[in-house]
Design an enzyme around this catalytic site. Sequence first.
Site, PDB file in Angstrom:
ATOM      1  N   ASP A 278      -6.423   7.869  -5.439  1.00  0.00           N
ATOM      2  CA  ASP A 278      -6.470   7.322  -6.796  1.00  0.00           C
ATOM      3  C   ASP A 278      -7.721   7.795  -7.536  1.00  0.00           C
ATOM      4  O   ASP A 278      -8.837   7.693  -7.009  1.00  0.00           O
ATOM      5  CB  ASP A 278      -6.494   5.782  -6.678  1.00  0.00           C
ATOM      6  CG  ASP A 278      -6.282   5.080  -7.996  1.00  0.00           C
ATOM      7  OD1 ASP A 278      -5.161   5.139  -8.522  1.00  0.00           O
ATOM      8  OD2 ASP A 278      -7.241   4.456  -8.499  1.00  0.00           O
TER       9      ASP A 278
ATOM     10  N   GLU B 226      -4.733  12.240  -7.335  1.00  0.00           N
ATOM     11  CA  GLU B 226      -4.243  11.859  -8.662  1.00  0.00           C
ATOM     12  C   GLU B 226      -5.294  12.336  -9.665  1.00  0.00           C
ATOM     13  O   GLU B 226      -5.950  11.545 -10.330  1.00  0.00           O
ATOM     14  CB  GLU B 226      -4.084  10.329  -8.744  1.00  0.00           C
ATOM     15  CG  GLU B 226      -3.383   9.876 -10.005  1.00  0.00           C
ATOM     16  CD  GLU B 226      -3.974   8.621 -10.610  1.00  0.00           C
ATOM     17  OE1 GLU B 226      -5.071   8.185 -10.219  1.00  0.00           O
ATOM     18  OE2 GLU B 226      -3.339   8.072 -11.515  1.00  0.00           O
TER      19      GLU B 226
HETATM   20  C1  NOJ Z   1      -4.367   5.001 -11.305  1.00  0.00           C
HETATM   21  C2  NOJ Z   1      -3.271   4.122 -10.820  1.00  0.00           C
HETATM   22  O1  NOJ Z   1      -2.102   4.878 -10.710  1.00  0.00           O
HETATM   23  C3  NOJ Z   1      -3.165   2.981 -11.797  1.00  0.00           C
HETATM   24  O2  NOJ Z   1      -2.024   2.204 -11.576  1.00  0.00           O
HETATM   25  C4  NOJ Z   1      -4.407   2.166 -11.706  1.00  0.00           C
HETATM   26  O3  NOJ Z   1      -4.387   1.141 -12.674  1.00  0.00           O
HETATM   27  C5  NOJ Z   1      -5.654   3.032 -11.943  1.00  0.00           C
HETATM   28  N1  NOJ Z   1      -5.599   4.278 -11.235  1.00  0.00           N
HETATM   29  C6  NOJ Z   1      -6.880   2.308 -11.480  1.00  0.00           C
HETATM   30  O4  NOJ Z   1      -6.894   2.236 -10.090  1.00  0.00           O
END
Ligand code: NOJ
Length: 543
Positions: A208, A270
């Site tokens: 993440d 991500e």
């Molecule tokens: C990306 C995640 O996919 C999302 O759902 C989340 O709110 C943010 N990162 C913070 O962790």
Amino acid sequence: MLHSPRPGSGWWRSGVIYQIYPRSFSDANGDGMGDLKGITQNLVKLSELGIDAVWLSPFYKSPQKDAGYDVADYRSVDPLFGNLTDFDELVAKAHELGIRVMIDLVPNHTSDQHEWFQKALAAGPGSKERSYYHFKSGRGENGELPPNNWQSMFGGPAWTRTPDGEWYVHLFDSSQPDLNWENPLVQREFEEILRFWLDRGVDGFRVDQPHAMGKAEGLPDHPYVDEAGAGFIEGRENPPMWFQDSVHEIFRSWRKILASYPGERAMCGEAYVLPLSFMALWVRPDEFHQTFNFRFLDAGWEKDRLVQAINESFEAFDAVGAPSTWVLNNHDVIRHASRFGGDYGRATASDGIGPENPQPDNKLGLRKAKAASLFMLGLPGASYLYQGEELGLPEHTTISPEHRQDPTFFRTAGKRVGRDGCRVPLPWVRGGLTNGFNQTDKAWLPQPAEYAELSRDVQEQSSESTLALYKSALRIRKELALGEGSFDWVSTTDLLSYRNGNVLVVHNFTGNEAPLPEGELLLRSGSGAFLAPDETVWVLSRT
Ligand code: NOJ
């Protein structure tokens, strides 16, 4: 040829990876919230779908302020979802079915309930405990102003003041303090967390917000906050909270840990890093195995942007020997069956659709969505699917305020309704209030009425269903090894077409019917004597 097959192993290079959002997949204990047992019980359905791996969004102990992306203990399962034994059973069942398991690692921030943060608060300014996070004194005569101008991605300032007067930074909700990745103790902690899960048999991690982990020294102001808010503008200087060079060493150390385990463990970042030539630095052979392709996700369903996104992807990722990934949906964006049925701007803006917004034309949206998925699944590289897209589920656009959960909704006083609409529990068996999500009719978010007819059991009865299309696409993709294949444009006109080996993929952007391409018909997103507007077809053709 724009992309040639790349010899070399790695399931992650070509696999279809299915994102499970545990809250909404299947609820075995009937409390209204999906759980790990519910996932295990239904893995066989995913095996029938034909996917190669699952990625589980967070199931860790968490106060659930951001649906689990606020982790209070990285080594445990939240009782909402079950326990570690349930997790082990899930992994065992998945592996028995030949499905790999990736889990979500959330390293940029913890929950404010994590013991590191609680200890940091208790220990006070200047302590070793505080150095796990970014604490600072404020500006102004009495430190009453935030230390800098950073904004939260969920709206409002990125700083919150503690009772002793210091401020801490949170790029997301105030309950998600950002970790200080300059601190070697934080680095060691995460290396141990990786090992904990690798020892339990996971095949990899979806990481993440890795592009937020490094922060420029001294935490200077965002140079163009008025224009970019919390984000950045491509082509301008990198703001001090996004993609700092310091992160690469961390990813290298993680890659070494993964490589020290048997099997092919992989991590997908991500990483919202643009342009993709810059992102390529993140997938060099000793860093991430792959990253999400937000350029593709954000291309909408517009021909020129799509062509550019695909060209840029192959050029950038091939240059470093990494596979390109492709994605049209996830738990942060409007479902493509609705997104393509209206004009909702950049997918990754995460604003959602509320009852006050123009409503999507879901019929048009679904037609385009099916075609887009078929177009994507013919591409070489790894493809990510999000639960429910194989059913063609639309966004829930009329959720009432009392059901809203996304912090974006609360931090913007409802101006941005946020992401709840794509996170609604799945319909498995038509009937009742939850269509087989559980047996009790309870659900943490209500389903819209349209979900009943889209239930999996209904679609299993029809060879014309969206589910049948996805199943066929995944089967043919595997039989013809399209994920490991090649890519070349045949035409970049409005009859957009590319070739992957012997398979010709054509999408009709012309707005009119067009002749079906010559060759043996493999699969199509529509029907009839012609290639309909917004339709994609796969044909086998040797010329
Ligand atoms: C990306 C995640 O996919 C999302 O759902 C989340 O709110 C943010 N990162 C913070 O962790």
